[in-house]
Enzyme design. Sequence first.
Site, short mmCIF file in Angstrom:
data_model
loop_
_atom_site.label_atom_id
_atom_site.label_comp_id
_atom_site.label_asym_id
_atom_site.label_seq_id
_atom_site.Cartn_x
_atom_site.Cartn_y
_atom_site.Cartn_z
N GLY A 1 0.81 -1.22 0.00
CA GLY A 1 0.00 0.00 0.00
C GLY A 1 0.84 1.26 0.00
O GLY A 1 1.72 1.47 -0.83
N GLY A 2 0.54 2.13 0.97
CA GLY A 2 1.24 3.40 1.06
C GLY A 2 2.75 3.22 1.22
O GLY A 2 3.55 4.07 0.80
N GLY B 1 15.66 8.70 -35.46
CA GLY B 1 15.18 9.39 -34.27
C GLY B 1 16.05 9.09 -33.06
O GLY B 1 16.22 9.93 -32.17
N ALA B 2 16.62 7.88 -33.06
CA ALA B 2 17.44 7.51 -31.89
C ALA B 2 18.71 8.36 -31.84
O ALA B 2 19.21 8.67 -30.75
CB ALA B 2 17.77 6.03 -31.96
C1 HXC Z 1 -2.27 -2.99 11.20
C2 HXC Z 1 -0.83 -4.67 10.62
C3 HXC Z 1 -0.87 -4.27 9.27
C4 HXC Z 1 -1.69 -3.13 8.92
C5 HXC Z 1 0.45 -5.95 9.41
N1 HXC Z 1 -0.02 -5.72 10.66
N2 HXC Z 1 -0.08 -5.09 8.55
N3 HXC Z 1 -1.52 -4.03 11.56
N4 HXC Z 1 -2.35 -2.54 9.92
N5 HXC Z 1 -1.76 -2.68 7.69
C6 HXC Z 1 0.32 -6.44 11.89
C7 HXC Z 1 -0.22 -7.85 11.92
O1 HXC Z 1 -1.55 -7.85 12.39
C8 HXC Z 1 0.74 -8.52 12.90
O2 HXC Z 1 0.38 -8.14 14.19
C9 HXC Z 1 2.05 -7.85 12.58
O3 HXC Z 1 1.73 -6.61 11.93
C10 HXC Z 1 2.91 -8.66 11.64
O4 HXC Z 1 2.16 -8.99 10.48
P1 HXC Z 1 2.09 -10.48 9.89
O5 HXC Z 1 0.94 -10.54 8.96
O6 HXC Z 1 2.13 -11.47 11.01
O7 HXC Z 1 3.48 -10.55 9.09
P2 HXC Z 1 3.80 -11.24 7.69
O8 HXC Z 1 3.25 -12.64 7.66
O9 HXC Z 1 5.27 -11.07 7.50
O10 HXC Z 1 3.00 -10.43 6.58
C11 HXC Z 1 3.29 -9.06 6.37
C12 HXC Z 1 2.25 -8.44 5.36
C13 HXC Z 1 0.83 -8.71 5.89
C14 HXC Z 1 2.46 -9.07 3.97
C15 HXC Z 1 2.59 -6.96 5.27
O11 HXC Z 1 0.77 -8.35 7.27
C16 HXC Z 1 -0.22 -7.93 5.13
O12 HXC Z 1 -0.62 -8.35 4.01
N6 HXC Z 1 -0.68 -6.82 5.70
C17 HXC Z 1 -1.69 -5.98 5.11
C18 HXC Z 1 -1.18 -5.28 3.89
C19 HXC Z 1 -2.15 -4.27 3.35
O13 HXC Z 1 -3.03 -4.61 2.51
N7 HXC Z 1 -2.07 -3.01 3.92
C20 HXC Z 1 -2.98 -1.95 3.69
C21 HXC Z 1 -2.58 -1.26 2.41
S1 HXC Z 1 -3.63 0.07 2.02
P3 HXC Z 1 0.58 -9.11 15.47
O14 HXC Z 1 0.08 -8.30 16.59
O15 HXC Z 1 -0.19 -10.34 15.18
O16 HXC Z 1 2.06 -9.36 15.52
C22 HXC Z 1 -2.67 1.41 2.25
C23 HXC Z 1 -3.34 2.71 1.90
C24 HXC Z 1 -2.45 3.69 1.25
O17 HXC Z 1 -1.57 1.38 2.66
C25 HXC Z 1 -2.58 3.66 -0.22
C26 HXC Z 1 -1.75 4.72 -0.88
C27 HXC Z 1 -1.89 4.82 -2.34
#
Ligand code: HXC
Length: 518
Positions: A172-173, A407-408
């Site tokens: 994401g961000g 052109g290149a």
């Molecule tokens: C809150 C989060 C989180 C999130 C991970 N965690 N992502 N908490 N918000 N976005 C937390 C998990 O709950 C977990 O907490 C800890 O971080 C570690 O994550 P895991 O999943 O256990 O780790 P891993 O297996 O290594 O996987 C990492 C990951 C996965 C691939 C990043 O966590 C994931 O897919 N997260 C979501 C990604 C996503 O879609 N994000 C939102 C994007 S939208 P605990 O407490 O259990 O340790 C965005 C908007 C902006 O960003 C857009 C701009 C254009």
Amino acid sequence: MSIQTDQIAKLVERRENARLGGGPKRIDAQHAKGKMTARERLAMLLDEGSFEEYDMFVQHRCTNFGMEKQHFDGDGVVTGCGTIDGRQVYVFAQDFTVSGGSLSKTMSEKICKIQDMAMRVGAPLIGLNDSGGARIQEGIDALAGYAEIFERNILASGVVPQISVIMGPCAGGAVYSPALTDFTFMVKNTSYMFLTGPAVVKSVTGEVVDQEQLGGASVHASKSGVAHFAADSEEDVIAKIKALLSFLPQNNLDVAPEKPTSDSIARSEDSLNSIVPDNPNKAYDMYSVIGSIVDDGAFLEVHKDFAKNIIVGFAHMGGRSVGVVANQPAVLAGVLDINASRKAARFVRFCDAFNIPLVTLVDVPGFLPGTQQEYGAIITNGAKLLYAYGEATVPKVTVTLRKGYGGAHIVMSCKQLRGDINYAWPSAQIAVMGADGAVNVLYAKDMKDNPEKAAEIFEEKKKEYEELFSNPYQAAQKGYIDDVIEPRNTRFRVIRALQQLEGKRQELPAKKHDNLPL
Ligand code: HXC
């Protein structure tokens, strides 16, 4: 114990606690994945004892989903200022041990603070990213936080160098901020960049893919071009960042530091006099040419594994930092396609923004034709490189080694795109196209009408065309190139040209901003 001693002890304790991030268990988990913690990474990146940390006691303000019970001093990011090889930089390092490094509003405030300071003092900004993106529990606040960071990335673009390092699964961000910065580094096998991870991909599109195939370093450094550098380990990535910084100025009003060398500027390289094969369809390796002419043969390549038909990177010549752009005849004959054009355009614009002169080595048969390229907008993408060179006001020194067709030829920093000093080797062929193609166009009817004499006509006209165009002298006679130089003297002639151009000043017409073809 006096009250003051007690207060100081509390400070020390809080600091020690903050340094543990999400706690020993999560630190162990991070290490088990072959990753370092945010603080360990900063310790490796910055000169010893130089780190000044800010906002160590900041905590998130979220009260949704029980978050009010989970507080960590510093939240999920470590921010501050330090030096690398004695030069000031601003840094942030996301801490995966705290909520997966996901971005809270307060984390964004910490990052924005150092972005603002980097701009205010004119120092590079380095972000170590290890984050699951927007912190889901914070909803719109986290999105607002990202937007604040993006806006600052945009305002800082072209003012201070911005470097992003991907050191874990970033979604994401956490990938859009890097995409707005100048250079993105990845670590092989432990870092990933994607809009969202494999689980969401499967639920939205049904596609089954793992993290590596979706957004590993191998994908982004070679297929998409999103990453400029892929490192073998976290230690390697830190070394690569330091190497890159040594070629860059602190900001757009500064010049890159000089690197003294014992490599004489007058060093000639005899091997260059025979490097170009007699057969124009035979390749040679442009890396040998670059290695022969730059100081000590040292070249830091950018986008090494992406669009290998063009080479871009940094070197020093006569102790001064230069950006090198060179067609690579050994890959796809050095043709310009969509990816090569995008890659080189971005590099040229970076160098221009940061006062790094451009040295261009040309051996290009043209743009790659065909439906695949047309459907992918080779016209718009090729125009990016044309635009970048035409717009650039830094010193531009160009050497045509062999082919400079159509052109290149124009695109590769020709004289009329405000190329300052354009040289050619005696083997240069500067023309609208190669001899075979030209004869087939001009004499198609003659050959069709006289099939029995077609081969003869072809050979005769090809010879005529080659005599006229397969040399640099047509261009030299008209002043389109400034001199024909002996290949062995290329280092000396290019450095002398750069020295002459040191005081170059060139302005663009006043405008709000340009409208680069995107
Ligand atoms: C809150 C989060 C989180 C999130 C991970 N965690 N992502 N908490 N918000 N976005 C937390 C998990 O709950 C977990 O907490 C800890 O971080 C570690 O994550 P895991 O999943 O256990 O780790 P891993 O297996 O290594 O996987 C990492 C990951 C996965 C691939 C990043 O966590 C994931 O897919 N997260 C979501 C990604 C996503 O879609 N994000 C939102 C994007 S939208 P605990 O407490 O259990 O340790 C965005 C908007 C902006 O960003 C857009 C701009 C254009």
